[in-house]
Design a protein around this motif. Structure first.
Motif, mmCIF file in Angstrom:
data_model
loop_
_atom_site.group_PDB
_atom_site.id
_atom_site.type_symbol
_atom_site.label_atom_id
_atom_site.label_comp_id
_atom_site.label_asym_id
_atom_site.label_seq_id
_atom_site.Cartn_x
_atom_site.Cartn_y
_atom_site.Cartn_z
ATOM 1 N N SER A 21 0.851 -1.186 0.000
ATOM 2 C CA SER A 21 0.000 0.000 0.000
ATOM 3 C C SER A 21 0.888 1.238 0.000
ATOM 4 O O SER A 21 2.089 1.169 0.290
ATOM 5 C CB SER A 21 -0.925 0.014 1.224
ATOM 6 O OG SER A 21 -0.177 0.010 2.428
ATOM 7 N N GLN A 22 0.304 2.385 -0.343
ATOM 8 C CA GLN A 22 0.994 3.668 -0.412
ATOM 9 C C GLN A 22 2.146 3.649 -1.424
ATOM 10 O O GLN A 22 3.153 4.344 -1.252
ATOM 11 C CB GLN A 22 1.503 4.089 0.967
ATOM 12 C CG GLN A 22 0.373 4.272 1.988
ATOM 13 C CD GLN A 22 0.848 4.831 3.305
ATOM 14 O OE1 GLN A 22 1.711 5.706 3.337
ATOM 15 N NE2 GLN A 22 0.298 4.322 4.402
ATOM 16 N N ALA A 23 1.971 2.853 -2.461
ATOM 17 C CA ALA A 23 2.928 2.830 -3.575
ATOM 18 C C ALA A 23 2.248 2.147 -4.753
ATOM 19 O O ALA A 23 1.408 1.259 -4.562
ATOM 20 C CB ALA A 23 4.207 2.095 -3.196
ATOM 21 N N LYS A 99 13.916 -2.364 -0.603
ATOM 22 C CA LYS A 99 13.888 -0.906 -0.613
ATOM 23 C C LYS A 99 15.290 -0.327 -0.825
ATOM 24 O O LYS A 99 15.460 0.665 -1.555
ATOM 25 C CB LYS A 99 13.294 -0.383 0.693
ATOM 26 C CG LYS A 99 11.781 -0.551 0.787
ATOM 27 C CD LYS A 99 11.222 0.151 2.021
ATOM 28 C CE LYS A 99 9.701 0.143 2.040
ATOM 29 N NZ LYS A 99 9.154 0.881 3.187
ATOM 30 N N ARG A 103 16.168 1.974 -4.010
ATOM 31 C CA ARG A 103 16.679 3.322 -3.769
ATOM 32 C C ARG A 103 17.988 3.550 -4.536
ATOM 33 O O ARG A 103 18.191 4.614 -5.126
ATOM 34 C CB ARG A 103 16.896 3.539 -2.274
ATOM 35 C CG ARG A 103 17.329 4.959 -1.913
ATOM 36 C CD ARG A 103 17.188 5.248 -0.439
ATOM 37 N NE ARG A 103 17.843 4.239 0.385
ATOM 38 C CZ ARG A 103 17.201 3.371 1.158
ATOM 39 N NH1 ARG A 103 15.876 3.362 1.213
ATOM 40 N NH2 ARG A 103 17.865 2.489 1.881
ATOM 41 N N ASP A 108 11.909 5.732 -5.699
ATOM 42 C CA ASP A 108 11.519 6.155 -4.355
ATOM 43 C C ASP A 108 10.340 5.317 -3.858
ATOM 44 O O ASP A 108 9.225 5.439 -4.337
ATOM 45 C CB ASP A 108 11.147 7.641 -4.364
ATOM 46 C CG ASP A 108 10.777 8.141 -2.962
ATOM 47 O OD1 ASP A 108 11.036 7.412 -1.991
ATOM 48 O OD2 ASP A 108 10.241 9.259 -2.869
ATOM 49 N N VAL A 109 10.616 4.455 -2.890
ATOM 50 C CA VAL A 109 9.560 3.627 -2.304
ATOM 51 C C VAL A 109 9.576 3.761 -0.782
ATOM 52 O O VAL A 109 9.142 2.859 -0.062
ATOM 53 C CB VAL A 109 9.721 2.143 -2.707
ATOM 54 C CG1 VAL A 109 9.433 1.955 -4.183
ATOM 55 C CG2 VAL A 109 11.118 1.637 -2.351
ATOM 56 N N ALA A 110 10.042 4.897 -0.316
ATOM 57 C CA ALA A 110 10.199 5.099 1.134
ATOM 58 C C ALA A 110 8.872 4.979 1.873
ATOM 59 O O ALA A 110 8.827 4.518 3.018
ATOM 60 C CB ALA A 110 10.829 6.463 1.401
ATOM 61 N N ASP A 111 7.770 5.387 1.217
ATOM 62 C CA ASP A 111 6.470 5.371 1.893
ATOM 63 C C ASP A 111 5.717 4.054 1.732
ATOM 64 O O ASP A 111 4.641 3.877 2.329
ATOM 65 C CB ASP A 111 5.591 6.510 1.359
ATOM 66 C CG ASP A 111 6.161 7.878 1.711
ATOM 67 O OD1 ASP A 111 6.839 7.979 2.747
ATOM 68 O OD2 ASP A 111 5.917 8.825 0.940
ATOM 69 N N ALA A 112 6.255 3.137 0.947
ATOM 70 C CA ALA A 112 5.556 1.880 0.685
ATOM 71 C C ALA A 112 5.396 1.065 1.966
ATOM 72 O O ALA A 112 6.344 0.875 2.723
ATOM 73 C CB ALA A 112 6.317 1.066 -0.352
ATOM 74 N N GLN A 113 4.182 0.610 2.205
ATOM 75 C CA GLN A 113 3.887 -0.260 3.344
ATOM 76 C C GLN A 113 3.686 -1.674 2.813
ATOM 77 O O GLN A 113 2.905 -1.894 1.886
ATOM 78 C CB GLN A 113 2.632 0.221 4.066
ATOM 79 C CG GLN A 113 2.754 1.633 4.633
ATOM 80 C CD GLN A 113 3.844 1.724 5.687
ATOM 81 O OE1 GLN A 113 3.877 0.936 6.632
ATOM 82 N NE2 GLN A 113 4.745 2.687 5.522
#
Length: 239
Positions: A21-23, A99, A103, A108-113
């Motif tokens: 989620s969030q990605a 991640k 990176r 950018d997948v820093a926010d991926a849950q």
């Protein structure tokens, strides 16, 4: 004996094995199979003498002393707890490794849950395949190219692929379930050489970068030059 495989890009019991989620995620036409071993005789999984005798004559089974696998006196509850902890740690390391690699490649997948769901499978050996599955889901490229690629290996946050147990049985399970390629930890190569099932092509990997580049090459139909497992004969002579 060879256990079931699971496509980490798919679902199990109606749940995505790797849920993000969030990605933004992408679908793949192929499969990335984690491989397992079915083990009887472990704490909570008794085995009869007849089953042991039968397994001694089964070319697709391995018999070994229980003490080789688990500590003497370990209870079923202790075994289950240890196995579950190893699986959870493996999944956490897979997320970190994926991640970190993405990176480095400018994604950018820093926010991926991320959450991972597989029933009745424990231990750390699916780490590499979890990592590859998460990377595949978070990149627009269809890395597998429609191929069925199996593998095994632990992973740490730095992306190092570690050796595991039961690799010969896992290769049999991979071949049974349609894989034509098998990613093997380089540390297990002495067990792989001479035991690769017909129709399955092994690839030796040491890092998640090795494994990912291998998947991409296989997906493009350019896997012929990928490294097979080999054994250092000088090392073998000293054992």
């Amino acid at each position: 004996m060879p256990g079931p495989t699971q496509n980490v890009l798919g679902s199990s019991d109606g749940k995505q094995i790797i849920a993000v989620s969030q990605a933004h995620t992408y679908r793949s036409r192929g499969k990335l199979l984690l491989t397992t071993v079915n083990a009887s005789g472990l704490p909570g999984y008794p085995v009869t003498n007849a089953e042991v005798v039968w397994a001694l004559f089964d070319p697709h089974a391995v018999v070994m002393p229980r003490e080789v696998v688990v500590p003497t006196g370990q209870t079923a509850e202790e075994y289950e707890a240890e196995s579950a902890t190893e699986m959870k740690d493996s999944q956490n390391s897979a997320v970190k490794a994926a991640k970190n690699m993405l990176r480095k490649r400018g994604i950018d997948v820093a926010d991926a849950q991320v959450s991972m769901h597989v029933d009745d499978i424990g231990g750390p050996s699916a780490g590499m395949m979890y990592t590859l599955g998460l990377i595949d889901k978070l990149t627009s490229q269809d890395e597998t190219g429609g191929k069925t690629i199996a593998g095994t290996g632990t992973i740490n946050a730095k992306g190092t692929v570690g050796e595991i147990g039961g690799i010969r049985l896992k290769m049999l399970g991979a071949k049974r379930d349609g894989a034509t390629w098998f990613l093997a930890p380089r540390g297990n190569c002495d067990e792989v050489v001479g035991h690769v099932p017909s129709g399955l092509r092994d690839v030796a990997v040491s890092t998640i970068d090795d494994a990912y580049d291998a998947v991409v090459a296989i997906g493009k139909g350019k896997g012929a030059s990928l490294p097979h497992c080999t054994v250092d004969t000088d090392v073998e002579k000293t054992k």
